[in-house]
Design an enzyme around this catalytic site. Structure first.
Site, PDB file in Angstrom:
ATOM      1  CB  SER A   1      -0.966  -0.050   1.183  1.00  0.00           C
ATOM      2  OG  SER A   1      -1.887   0.998   1.110  1.00  0.00           O
TER       3      SER A   1
ATOM      4  CG  ASP B   1      -2.871   4.178  -1.221  1.00  0.00           C
ATOM      5  OD1 ASP B   1      -3.521   4.039  -2.276  1.00  0.00           O
ATOM      6  OD2 ASP B   1      -2.895   3.333  -0.315  1.00  0.00           O
TER       7      ASP B   1
ATOM      8  CG  ASP C   1      -2.713  -0.311  -2.313  1.00  0.00           C
ATOM      9  OD1 ASP C   1      -2.966   0.865  -1.979  1.00  0.00           O
ATOM     10  OD2 ASP C   1      -2.909  -1.285  -1.568  1.00  0.00           O
TER      11      ASP C   1
ATOM     12  CG  ASP D   1      -6.473   1.103  -0.990  1.00  0.00           C
ATOM     13  OD1 ASP D   1      -5.475   1.841  -1.107  1.00  0.00           O
ATOM     14  OD2 ASP D   1      -6.648   0.355  -0.007  1.00  0.00           O
TER      15      ASP D   1
END
Ligand code: MG
Length: 447
Positions: free
Chosen positions: A95, A238, A240, A242
């Site tokens: 992440s 961010d 990744d 999401d």
């Protein structure tokens, strides 16, 4: 208590997250989902290729077939798990953590993350070595699947009324932070008629442009560039993709609770129903929900809890204060692209700047602080705290201890990863917030 699984999968540096570990854990996951097709994706971190082949080997050895989707955002994987009727998915990502970190996010057949509690079953298989070992002629097969990005983008195209954005042709600045957002956002926003400038658009797992978490400190360049270029909107994801945060046309950083309140308003105008959020999220969400004819539901902090409850309730929207919002009509994971497009669509439709839309949202002030606390004392402290404050207000101990007063509240939670208790307060004025924090920190300090 799970030993390795956090709220959504496993994260670590390479001294703990070794190729051998990834292989054994993926083989345990393959056993847990009982074979079938598992999707594998990764972000651009430098250890991603190494870990990906370990994950794939573990899955094939346990008899799962694998579709390798390559480098993709996390929401693309979660969307594709359902679209392709897979048994599950594994995303290799840490992440927003620093580049030397990586992680394994496991998702079930609904594309919902495996939580810490669900992870315990996988850990048992991992620990006692009872992973399924497929016969030589029953090993899984692997194929590459290159349509993931395009199929996810198609779903995004369908959930937006493009004509509003086309008509306004807004100037937008996209800060992809060298993360996976660069694979989707610039293309899609251009296609929708935006005048796009991209910052940190190239994929780079060493994150040379900025730290991967879109905090105010980390997106200073974006905030300045929005003003310098006279842009209508700044967006930052961010690593990744999401989570997403926004910068308004004045260059001000919009915190995730405000954009989630706006997203809730947007979603409830389209359909009435349940809104799911965490016990640590602003009351602004509950206020918008009640004003727009929605009902509010609380869960523990963590993406998988939001997703699971959103599915159970056929919710309209779900989300948390850090900029992660779920749009269940598209898929059950947090998706920073839908959030960004929906907010842009609303701005264009009403021909109003973001600052004005945000100004319509309920105004709350909040602040946080922390108290050091060894891991083995956290539960005792929480228990004592609850006992101490039980007559102060309405108590909710779903996750930590939250005390609700008339139009303010405070929550004390144990950090999942650090030796800390976190204290968060919200009220209608900064003075009241400071007062609450001071009062309840003092109580925790003395426990
Ligand atoms: Mg993320």
């Amino acid at each position: 208590m799970a030993k390795y699984f956090g709220t959504y999968g496993i994260r670590g540096r390479l001294d703990s997250l070794t190729p051998e570990f990834a292989l054994r854990m993926s083989s345990a996951f393959g056993t847990y989902v009982k074979g079938g097709k598992v999707l594998v994706g990764r972000d651009a971190r430098l250890s991603g290729t190494m870990l990906k082949y370990s994950v794939i080997a573990g899955l094939l050895g346990s008899g799962c077939d694998v579709l390798d989707l390559g480098i993709i955002p996390l929401p693309t994987l979660e969307f594709e798990v359902r679209k392709l009727s897979a048994a599950g998915g594994v995303m290799i990502t840490a992440s927003h953590n620093p580049p030397e970190w990586n992680g394994l996010k496991f998702a079930d057949k609904d594309g919902i993350g495996i939580s810490s509690e669900e992870g315990e079953a996988i850990e048992r298989v991992f620990e006692n070595g009872s992973s399924k070992k497929a016969e030589w002629n029953r090993l899984g097969r692997m194929e590459h699947y290159m349509l993931g990005l395009e199929e996810h983008m198609d779903a995004l195209r369908r959930c937006i009324e493009r004509r509003h954005i086309l008509k306004e042709s807004p100037r937008v600045l996209l800060d992809c932070g060298n993360g996976t957002a660069g694979l989707i956002a610039p293309k899609l926003f251009k296609e929708f008629g935006c005048n796009v400038t991209t910052l940190n658009g190239q994929l780079d797992g060493s994150f040379p442009g900025r730290d991967s978490e879109p905090t105010p400190q980390n997106v200073q360049e974006l905030m300045k560039a929005v003003v310098a270029l006279g842009a209508d909107l700044g967006v930052a994801w961010d690593g990744d993709s999401d989570r997403v945060i926004f910068v308004d046309e004045k260059g001000s950083y919009i915190f995730g609770d405000k954009s989630f309140a706006l997203a809730t308003d947007i979603a409830l105008r389209e359909r009435k129903g349940a809104v799911v959020t965490t016990v640590a999220t602003s009351n602004a969400i509950a206020d918008v929900a009640s004003e727009r004819g929605g009902t509010i539901e609380y869960v523990k902090v963590g993406g998988p809890y939001l997703s699971r409850r959103a599915k159970e309730l056929n919710a309209v929207i779900a989300g948390e204060e850090a900029g992660g919002v779920i749009w269940p009509s598209v898929h059950l994971g947090k998706d920073g692209f839908i959030t960004a497009l929906k907010i842009l669509e609303r701005m264009c439709k009403e021909e109003r700047p973001l600052s004005s839309l945000i100004a319509d949202m309920p105004a709350y002030y909040n602040s946080k602080t922390k108290v050091e606390c060894p891991a083995d004392r956290k539960q005792t402290i929480l228990k004592r705290f609850k006992e101490k404050v039980k007559r102060d207000g309405r108590i909710n101990s779903m996750d930590g201890v939250r005390v609700d007063f008339d139009d303010s509240w405070v929550i004390v939670r144990a950090s999942g990863t650090e030796n800390l208790m976190r204290i968060f307060a919200e009220a209608k004025s900064q003075r009241k917030v400071d007062e609450l924090l001071r009062k309840y920190k003092r109580i925790v300090d003395k426990l």
